[in-house]
Design a protein around this motif. Structure first.
Motif, mmCIF file in Angstrom:
data_model
loop_
_atom_site.group_PDB
_atom_site.id
_atom_site.type_symbol
_atom_site.label_atom_id
_atom_site.label_comp_id
_atom_site.label_asym_id
_atom_site.label_seq_id
_atom_site.Cartn_x
_atom_site.Cartn_y
_atom_site.Cartn_z
ATOM 1 N N SER A 266 -80.874 -16.423 70.800
ATOM 2 C CA SER A 266 -82.210 -16.125 70.965
ATOM 3 C C SER A 266 -82.994 -15.527 69.881
ATOM 4 O O SER A 266 -82.254 -15.148 69.006
ATOM 5 C CB SER A 266 -82.267 -15.313 72.492
ATOM 6 O OG SER A 266 -81.522 -14.135 72.048
ATOM 7 N N GLY A 267 -84.376 -15.152 70.222
ATOM 8 C CA GLY A 267 -85.198 -14.455 69.009
ATOM 9 C C GLY A 267 -86.402 -14.897 68.858
ATOM 10 O O GLY A 267 -86.696 -15.918 69.580
ATOM 11 N N GLN A 268 -87.196 -14.399 68.299
ATOM 12 C CA GLN A 268 -88.417 -14.785 67.931
ATOM 13 C C GLN A 268 -88.632 -15.697 66.593
ATOM 14 O O GLN A 268 -88.434 -15.077 65.603
ATOM 15 C CB GLN A 268 -89.432 -13.398 67.926
ATOM 16 C CG GLN A 268 -90.888 -13.793 67.571
ATOM 17 C CD GLN A 268 -91.900 -12.289 67.710
ATOM 18 O OE1 GLN A 268 -91.225 -11.477 67.446
ATOM 19 N NE2 GLN A 268 -93.079 -12.677 67.719
ATOM 20 N N VAL A 269 -89.301 -16.549 67.036
ATOM 21 C CA VAL A 269 -89.408 -17.702 65.772
ATOM 22 C C VAL A 269 -90.771 -17.210 65.175
ATOM 23 O O VAL A 269 -91.786 -17.394 65.612
ATOM 24 C CB VAL A 269 -89.695 -19.116 66.513
ATOM 25 C CG1 VAL A 269 -89.767 -19.888 65.229
ATOM 26 C CG2 VAL A 269 -88.151 -19.526 67.172
ATOM 27 N N VAL A 270 -90.544 -16.999 63.746
ATOM 28 C CA VAL A 270 -91.609 -16.555 62.856
ATOM 29 C C VAL A 270 -91.797 -17.387 61.872
ATOM 30 O O VAL A 270 -90.803 -18.005 61.322
ATOM 31 C CB VAL A 270 -91.447 -14.841 62.572
ATOM 32 C CG1 VAL A 270 -92.578 -14.807 61.569
ATOM 33 C CG2 VAL A 270 -91.160 -14.167 63.670
ATOM 34 N N GLN A 271 -93.017 -17.956 61.576
ATOM 35 C CA GLN A 271 -93.388 -18.601 60.365
ATOM 36 C C GLN A 271 -93.170 -18.028 58.938
ATOM 37 O O GLN A 271 -93.818 -16.942 59.000
ATOM 38 C CB GLN A 271 -94.635 -19.412 60.417
ATOM 39 C CG GLN A 271 -95.068 -20.211 59.202
ATOM 40 C CD GLN A 271 -96.477 -20.922 59.405
ATOM 41 O OE1 GLN A 271 -97.082 -20.923 60.481
ATOM 42 N NE2 GLN A 271 -96.998 -21.153 58.425
#
Length: 569
Positions: A266-271
């Motif tokens: 899990s985690g936040q997908v960041v560009q």
């Protein structure tokens, strides 16, 4: 991933003629491979040595001079061996090896534990020899496997490279260091185990040589084990009862591992920030995409670490809780046999195991949950403090004064003593919960008082008997580890898409699951012996020193008048 594998990791052939022509003019999207590369954990690891053929072709096309000391090689190497990358690969290994975990960590220890219980039922005298012998064979086998995979014996060391490659190309992986550390640790464990086994064998020989005199501890162990085996034979449901907590734990571990994999992924997908013009081929759309070609990364938030810690603690507490429930049910069944004179009376309930389960669920579930929580909480605190101690040791910030060092080491010793005491009290408290039906705190007090008043009787049986049962658990769990090693060493898990980065974590999981399963089944013998002894002590306390309900063999073994003289000798 599957499309990429089907194309043999090459998409040049599916480019349009215009794209191929542009690539030949050094305008992309494909470029000549100047530096050879290998597939390292499904990432392209460059070798910092230019290929002569590609370099000559590059120069003929007007390419600039190439410097072999490239930064990208070191960057990729550093990224592949970062702690987060290694942890993710270990978790991925668990996902790939789940069939092995089910067979070697679940079904195999179930079969071996049932076989061991049947053998203890019919071959009581031979079981110590069989257990010690097989335990030493297995501990040596596991150690040799670690040496093989670490590359210290033979040429079968693990490699981070996927697929065929030049044998002269060597790529370093952090997993190899972990395996070598495990091999060194197993060497010390093996030596310690062999020395311990020699001491146990000498003790068995001493007990056998004076068995007729009936003056040594092994005589008491043998008699108590025979009584426990007779109880298991009379209450035959005890042999198959551990299948129930085993099934519950199996379902729980499946759900827990699934949740753990989701937590770790899990985690936040960041560009990623991208300030350069570039293009990349998109496998999904099957075309070159020049927008956002710098890709994405996962950013972890602080609450995920807290969730992972809570998840690990919950697993440990739940495991302790299910094992405690199983122990209480077994103790209740054996207590029913003892207090109804099961050896000479027909008043034993028809299904004492199920009656004991009913009493546990109706009256004692909260007491068992509290006991397992206390043990889990104390052991978690000790683990955290031990982690801090190791960090202080690494940074060389241990106290310099003699007083600081004394407090530092005394606190560690006291915490270990508290942990051992709570474990011991808990185990006997579960027995007294099953016998008396009292609350956890009251049962702990009764158990402690009985132990202190009958210390001479208990010291005869518990020491060597517990060691033999502990070696039996290790025998089952080590068998799971050995078979896990053998399965993971097959072609399916050592090459191609299903290749594991290292067999270390799956084997440790098989070992742990095997130990948990063995604990559930061996608790039948452990709790039977301890319940018989505490029931005898309680019986003696209630009837002014003379037990009224004890089986004859148990009475002959424990009801002696010269305890102090024997202990002094």
């Amino acid at each position: 991933m599957d499309d990429w594998i089907d194309r043999n990791y090459d998409y040049y052939e599916i480019l349009t003629p215009e794209m191929k022509n542009a690539s030949l003019q050094l305008q992309g999207p494909c470029y000549p491979v100047i530096f050879p590369s290998v597939n390292v954990y499904w990432s392209c690891q460059y070798i910092a040595r230019a290929s002569n053929a590609s370099l000559r072709h590059w120069k003929q096309m007007g390419g600039v001079d190439i410097k072999e000391d490239i930064v990208v090689d070191k960057s990729i190497h550093s990224f592949i061996n970062s702690r987060s990358s290694v942890l993710k690969r270990y978790m991925a290994d668990i996902g790939k090896a789940w069939p092995v975990l089910i067979v070697c960590g679940g079904l195999l220890p179930l079969f071996l534990s049932v076989v061991w219980l049947l053998m203890i039922r019919y071959f009581v005298a031979a079981m110590p020899w069989i257990t010690v012998a097989f335990f030493n064979i297995l501990i040596i086998t596991v150690t040799v496997f670690y040496y093989l995979k670490a590359g210290w014996i033979g040429n079968d060391a693990i490699s981070p490279i996927i697929g065929d490659h030049d044998p002269y190309i060597h790529v370093f992986g952090r997993e190899l260091n972990h395996l070598r550390a495990a091999a060194i640790l197993m060497t010390f464990v093996m030596v310690l185990s062999i020395l311990t086994s020699i001491a146990i064998v000498r003790r068995i020989l001493m007990g056998t040589s004076v068995l007729k005199a009936r003056a040594k501890k092994w005589y008491y162990i043998s008699n108590c084990t025979q009584v426990a085996a007779k109880v298991i034979g009379e209450v035959q449901a005890l042999i198959i009862f551990p299948v129930i907590p085993y099934s519950i734990l199996a379902i729980f571990y499946m759900v827990w591992i699934s949740a753990a994999l989701h937590l770790f992924s899990s985690g936040q997908v960041v560009q990623n920030n991208c300030n350069t013009n570039c293009c990349a081929y998109d496998l999904l759309s099957e075309k070159v995409n020049c927008d956002h070609c710098c890709g994405y990364s996962i950013r972890y938030t602080p609450h995920i670490a807290v969730a992972i810690f809570f998840h690990l603690f919950g697993c440990y507490w739940a495991t302790k809780f299910f094992i405690a429930c199983s122990s209480t049910v077994i103790a209740g069944s054996v207590a029913s046999y003892y207090w109804t004179r099961g050896e000479t009376s027909s008043e034993v309930p028809v299904l004492p195991v199920f009656d004991s389960m009913k009493r546990l669920i109706r009256y004692s579930l909260g007491s068992v949950a509290l006991g397992s929580l206390i043990v889990s909480f104390v052991e978690s605190i000790r683990f955290i403090l031990e982690s801090f101690r190791q960090k202080l040791k690494v940074t060389e910030t241990t106290p310099d004064s003699w007083f600081g060092k004394m407090v530092y080491h005394t606190s560690q010793g006291c915490l270990r003593c508290v942990e051992w005491t709570i474990k011991s009290v808990n185990r006997n408290a579960y027995i007294m919960i099953a016998i008396t039906g009292k609350s956890f705190c009251r049962s702990s007090a009764i158990a402690t008082e009985l132990i202190m008043n009958n210390i001479l009787r208990l010291v005869r049986v518990n020491v060597i008997g517990d060691v033999i049962l502990f070696l039996g658990k290790l025998f089952v769990s080590l068998s799971s580890a050995v078979f896990g090693f053998l399965v993971l060493d097959t072609h399916k898990y050592s090459s191609g898409h299903n290749k594991l980065s290292s067999p270390l974590l799956p084997v440790l999981v098989c070992w742990t699951l095997g130990y948990v399963v063995a604990t559930l089944f061996f608790a039948v013998v452990e709790m039977s012996i301890d319940t018989l002894i505490l029931s005898f002590c309680q019986d003696s306390e209630e009837h002014e020193g003379t037990a009224q309900f004890a089986p004859l063999l148990l009475m002959e073994t424990l009801n002696e008048q010269n305890d102090m003289q024997r202990l002094t000798q």
